[in-house]
Design a protein around this motif. Structure first.
Motif, PDB file in Angstrom:
ATOM      1  N   LEU A  35       0.807  -1.213   0.000  1.00 30.51           N
ATOM      2  CA  LEU A  35       0.000   0.000   0.000  1.00 30.51           C
ATOM      3  C   LEU A  35       0.843   1.268   0.000  1.00 30.51           C
ATOM      4  O   LEU A  35       1.848   1.361   0.713  1.00 30.51           O
ATOM      5  N   LEU A  36       0.418   2.243  -0.778  1.00 30.57           N
ATOM      6  CA  LEU A  36       0.792   3.641  -0.614  1.00 30.57           C
ATOM      7  C   LEU A  36      -0.506   4.428  -0.481  1.00 30.57           C
ATOM      8  O   LEU A  36      -1.590   3.883  -0.688  1.00 30.57           O
ATOM      9  N   GLY A  37      -0.399   5.717  -0.163  1.00 26.58           N
ATOM     10  CA  GLY A  37      -1.608   6.490   0.071  1.00 26.58           C
ATOM     11  C   GLY A  37      -1.627   7.830  -0.639  1.00 26.58           C
ATOM     12  O   GLY A  37      -0.586   8.373  -1.026  1.00 26.58           O
ATOM     13  N   ALA A  38      -2.832   8.343  -0.803  1.00 28.47           N
ATOM     14  CA  ALA A  38      -3.076   9.712  -1.264  1.00 28.47           C
ATOM     15  C   ALA A  38      -4.128  10.305  -0.333  1.00 28.47           C
ATOM     16  O   ALA A  38      -5.061   9.601   0.079  1.00 28.47           O
ATOM     17  N   VAL A  39      -3.982  11.581   0.000  1.00 30.44           N
ATOM     18  CA  VAL A  39      -4.940  12.234   0.899  1.00 30.44           C
ATOM     19  C   VAL A  39      -5.299  13.619   0.372  1.00 30.44           C
ATOM     20  O   VAL A  39      -4.467  14.297  -0.236  1.00 30.44           O
ATOM     21  N   ALA A  40      -6.534  14.022   0.624  1.00 31.77           N
ATOM     22  CA  ALA A  40      -7.024  15.328   0.170  1.00 31.77           C
ATOM     23  C   ALA A  40      -8.441  15.522   0.693  1.00 31.77           C
ATOM     24  O   ALA A  40      -9.038  14.619   1.277  1.00 31.77           O
ATOM     25  N   ILE A  41      -8.963  16.713   0.439  1.00 31.65           N
ATOM     26  CA  ILE A  41     -10.382  16.992   0.629  1.00 31.65           C
ATOM     27  C   ILE A  41     -11.030  17.012  -0.752  1.00 31.65           C
ATOM     28  O   ILE A  41     -10.701  17.855  -1.597  1.00 31.65           O
ATOM     29  N   HIS A  42     -11.896  16.062  -1.013  1.00 30.14           N
ATOM     30  CA  HIS A  42     -12.596  15.952  -2.302  1.00 30.14           C
ATOM     31  C   HIS A  42     -13.322  17.262  -2.595  1.00 30.14           C
ATOM     32  O   HIS A  42     -13.810  17.934  -1.680  1.00 30.14           O
ATOM     33  N   PRO A  43     -13.426  17.660  -3.867  1.00 32.84           N
ATOM     34  CA  PRO A  43     -14.103  18.930  -4.164  1.00 32.84           C
ATOM     35  C   PRO A  43     -15.526  19.022  -3.622  1.00 32.84           C
ATOM     36  O   PRO A  43     -15.947  20.098  -3.169  1.00 32.84           O
ATOM     37  N   ILE A  59      -7.881  21.257   5.264  1.00 35.14           N
ATOM     38  CA  ILE A  59      -6.725  21.128   4.378  1.00 35.14           C
ATOM     39  C   ILE A  59      -5.436  21.094   5.188  1.00 35.14           C
ATOM     40  O   ILE A  59      -4.482  20.378   4.848  1.00 35.14           O
ATOM     41  N   ALA A  60      -5.393  21.830   6.294  1.00 37.24           N
ATOM     42  CA  ALA A  60      -4.216  21.786   7.172  1.00 37.24           C
ATOM     43  C   ALA A  60      -4.020  20.386   7.743  1.00 37.24           C
ATOM     44  O   ALA A  60      -2.875  19.921   7.897  1.00 37.24           O
ATOM     45  N   GLU A  61      -5.105  19.694   8.057  1.00 28.33           N
ATOM     46  CA  GLU A  61      -4.974  18.323   8.559  1.00 28.33           C
ATOM     47  C   GLU A  61      -4.453  17.394   7.465  1.00 28.33           C
ATOM     48  O   GLU A  61      -3.609  16.528   7.716  1.00 28.33           O
ATOM     49  N   VAL A  62      -4.943  17.579   6.249  1.00 31.04           N
ATOM     50  CA  VAL A  62      -4.415  16.821   5.109  1.00 31.04           C
ATOM     51  C   VAL A  62      -2.912  17.052   4.985  1.00 31.04           C
ATOM     52  O   VAL A  62      -2.123  16.109   4.812  1.00 31.04           O
ATOM     53  N   ALA A  63      -2.501  18.308   5.072  1.00 28.20           N
ATOM     54  CA  ALA A  63      -1.085  18.643   4.940  1.00 28.20           C
ATOM     55  C   ALA A  63      -0.260  17.982   6.034  1.00 28.20           C
ATOM     56  O   ALA A  63       0.855  17.484   5.779  1.00 28.20           O
ATOM     57  N   ALA A  64      -0.779  17.962   7.252  1.00 29.28           N
ATOM     58  CA  ALA A  64      -0.047  17.351   8.360  1.00 29.28           C
ATOM     59  C   ALA A  64       0.143  15.855   8.134  1.00 29.28           C
ATOM     60  O   ALA A  64       1.225  15.305   8.399  1.00 29.28           O
ATOM     61  N   VAL A  65      -0.889  15.180   7.640  1.00 39.26           N
ATOM     62  CA  VAL A  65      -0.770  13.752   7.348  1.00 39.26           C
ATOM     63  C   VAL A  65       0.231  13.530   6.214  1.00 39.26           C
ATOM     64  O   VAL A  65       1.079  12.636   6.285  1.00 39.26           O
ATOM     65  N   ALA A  66       0.148  14.331   5.166  1.00 39.91           N
ATOM     66  CA  ALA A  66       1.046  14.168   4.029  1.00 39.91           C
ATOM     67  C   ALA A  66       2.505  14.403   4.426  1.00 39.91           C
ATOM     68  O   ALA A  66       3.412  13.730   3.928  1.00 39.91           O
ATOM     69  N   ARG A  67       2.728  15.355   5.318  1.00 41.43           N
ATOM     70  CA  ARG A  67       4.093  15.623   5.776  1.00 41.43           C
ATOM     71  C   ARG A  67       4.610  14.543   6.715  1.00 41.43           C
ATOM     72  O   ARG A  67       5.806  14.246   6.740  1.00 41.43           O
ATOM     73  N   GLY A  68       3.713  13.972   7.500  1.00 42.46           N
ATOM     74  CA  GLY A  68       4.132  13.106   8.586  1.00 42.46           C
ATOM     75  C   GLY A  68       4.138  11.630   8.284  1.00 42.46           C
ATOM     76  O   GLY A  68       4.533  10.830   9.138  1.00 42.46           O
ATOM     77  N   ASN A  69       3.687  11.212   7.098  1.00 31.47           N
ATOM     78  CA  ASN A  69       3.611   9.796   6.763  1.00 31.47           C
ATOM     79  C   ASN A  69       4.325   9.574   5.435  1.00 31.47           C
ATOM     80  O   ASN A  69       3.837   9.991   4.386  1.00 31.47           O
ATOM     81  N   ASP A  70       5.469   8.897   5.471  1.00 30.25           N
ATOM     82  CA  ASP A  70       6.269   8.766   4.252  1.00 30.25           C
ATOM     83  C   ASP A  70       5.676   7.793   3.247  1.00 30.25           C
ATOM     84  O   ASP A  70       6.190   7.662   2.130  1.00 30.25           O
ATOM     85  N   ARG A  71       4.579   7.124   3.610  1.00 28.85           N
ATOM     86  CA  ARG A  71       3.895   6.264   2.644  1.00 28.85           C
ATOM     87  C   ARG A  71       2.756   7.000   1.936  1.00 28.85           C
ATOM     88  O   ARG A  71       2.117   6.432   1.048  1.00 28.85           O
ATOM     89  N   VAL A  72       2.512   8.238   2.304  1.00 34.15           N
ATOM     90  CA  VAL A  72       1.606   9.089   1.532  1.00 34.15           C
ATOM     91  C   VAL A  72       2.418   9.707   0.397  1.00 34.15           C
ATOM     92  O   VAL A  72       3.341  10.477   0.634  1.00 34.15           O
ATOM     93  N   ARG A  73       2.071   9.372  -0.829  1.00 34.47           N
ATOM     94  CA  ARG A  73       2.871   9.780  -1.985  1.00 34.47           C
ATOM     95  C   ARG A  73       2.123  10.690  -2.947  1.00 34.47           C
ATOM     96  O   ARG A  73       2.669  11.060  -3.990  1.00 34.47           O
ATOM     97  N   ALA A  74       0.886  11.029  -2.617  1.00 30.13           N
ATOM     98  CA  ALA A  74       0.117  11.882  -3.519  1.00 30.13           C
ATOM     99  C   ALA A  74      -0.865  12.728  -2.731  1.00 30.13           C
ATOM    100  O   ALA A  74      -1.331  12.336  -1.652  1.00 30.13           O
ATOM    101  N   VAL A  75      -1.172  13.883  -3.284  1.00 31.73           N
ATOM    102  CA  VAL A  75      -2.247  14.734  -2.803  1.00 31.73           C
ATOM    103  C   VAL A  75      -3.428  14.495  -3.740  1.00 31.73           C
ATOM    104  O   VAL A  75      -3.345  14.737  -4.939  1.00 31.73           O
TER     105      VAL A  75
END
Length: 307
Positions: free
Chosen positions: A85-93, A126-142
């Motif tokens: 698994l890898l991950g992507a995180v965001a707030i859907h439109p 969006i700040a929470e999304v950013a924190a997860v993306a910064r803090g988890n090296d298996r998140v590879r996409a926004v």
């Protein structure tokens, strides 16, 4: 009894000759589409069933706050699961509209049903999304981010554009890929990318544009990801678009649990069903199946990094 079977899981397809990547799936949402009373497979069961037919890696996409948190926790889990698994995180439109406090009546005459997490202001979400993306090296996409004007009025479109721009900036800041959701918003999405500049690795998830747009996107070096709709009989224009894209810029996905490919449309989707779409890509492009698999797998690593 027969009708119940038709609503259940599609049968396992023949295995692919070379393993590929499902670069966009929602494992957290599969429980929502199962017939009442059906057991919900575990993540490990989904991955094992997919690996058995040649889908050995997956990008899990969390695109509302609960799913972002779920994805973050999943990717921090046991190695026997996270290795695939890898991950992507965001707030859907469409989620962005609700976080933005916009309550629009849809074409069915109903307002969307906001959930408790929608009380979080959009900037904070969006700040929470950013924190997860910064803090988890298996998140590879926004992603998935973008615009969806199917049920969105002018105020909602404004909020979606603001959210999309923030996600584009985040992907560029962190050096992550960008997964774009584009529904009935081709011109608007392309305008944001032109004005703000696209990240180096930009993916149009579940590509839905025409051949002309596909040629344009390919010329920018962007990647087009094809899902179940490319297999639907009525979607000749989408198959024409696929033929315009160099194979090295083609990705494949399930968008599970949605968009199950032909001939199982309307039944639950999962990563193990992806070979139907891969075989359609091979048929439409006139490319041997093993070559398609090898190239899609290599492109997936190019976009998201090594698993």
């Amino acid at each position: 009894m027969g009708k119940q079977r038709e609503r259940g899981w599609p049968p396992d397809p023949d295995p692919l000759p070379v393993p590929v990547v499902d670069n966009h799936t929602h494992l957290d949402s599969i429980r929502h589409v199962l017939p009442e009373g059906d057991a919900v497979p575990t993540v490990a069961e989904h991955l094992a069933r997919a690996a058995a037919v040649g889908v050995d890696r997956v990008v899990q996409v969390g695109c509302d706050l609960p799913a972002v948190r779920w994805t973050d926790a999943l990717l921090r889990g046991s190695d026997d699961v996270t290795g695939a698994l890898l991950g992507a995180v965001a707030i859907h439109p469409n989620e962005a509209v609700l976080h933005g406090g916009v309550r629009e009546v849809g074409p069915d005459g109903l307002e969307p049903d906001p959930q408790p997490h929608h009380a979080v202001p959009l900037d904070d979400a969006i700040a929470e999304v950013a924190a997860v993306a910064r803090g988890n090296d298996r998140v590879r996409a926004v992603g998935e981010t973008g615009m969806d004007l199917f049920r969105t009025g002018p105020e909602g479109a404004r909020v979606q554009r603001e959210s999309f721009r923030a996600h584009v900036a985040l992907a560029k800041e962190l050096g992550l890929a960008l997964q774009i959701h584009d529904r009935d918003a081709h011109a608007e999405v392309l305008d944001v990318l032109a004005r703000d500049g696209a990240p180096e690795r930009t993916v149009f998830h579940c590509y839905s544009g025409d051949a002309e747009m596909a040629r344009f996107c390919a010329a920018q070096g962007w990647f087009l990801s094809f899902a179940g709709p490319v297999t639907f009989r009525a979607n000749g224009e989408l198959r024409a678009a696929l033929r315009e894209v160099p194979l090295g810029q083609v990705l494949v996905e399930t968008d599970a649990p949605y968009l199950t490919p032909h001939p199982y449309r309307g039944r639950p989707n999962a990563p193990y069903v992806l070979p139907h779409t891969v075989r359609t890509v091979a048929e439409v492009t006139g490319t041997p199946l093993d070559v398609v698999c090898e190239r899609v797998a290599a492109t997936s690593v190019e976009v998201y990094g090594a698993w």
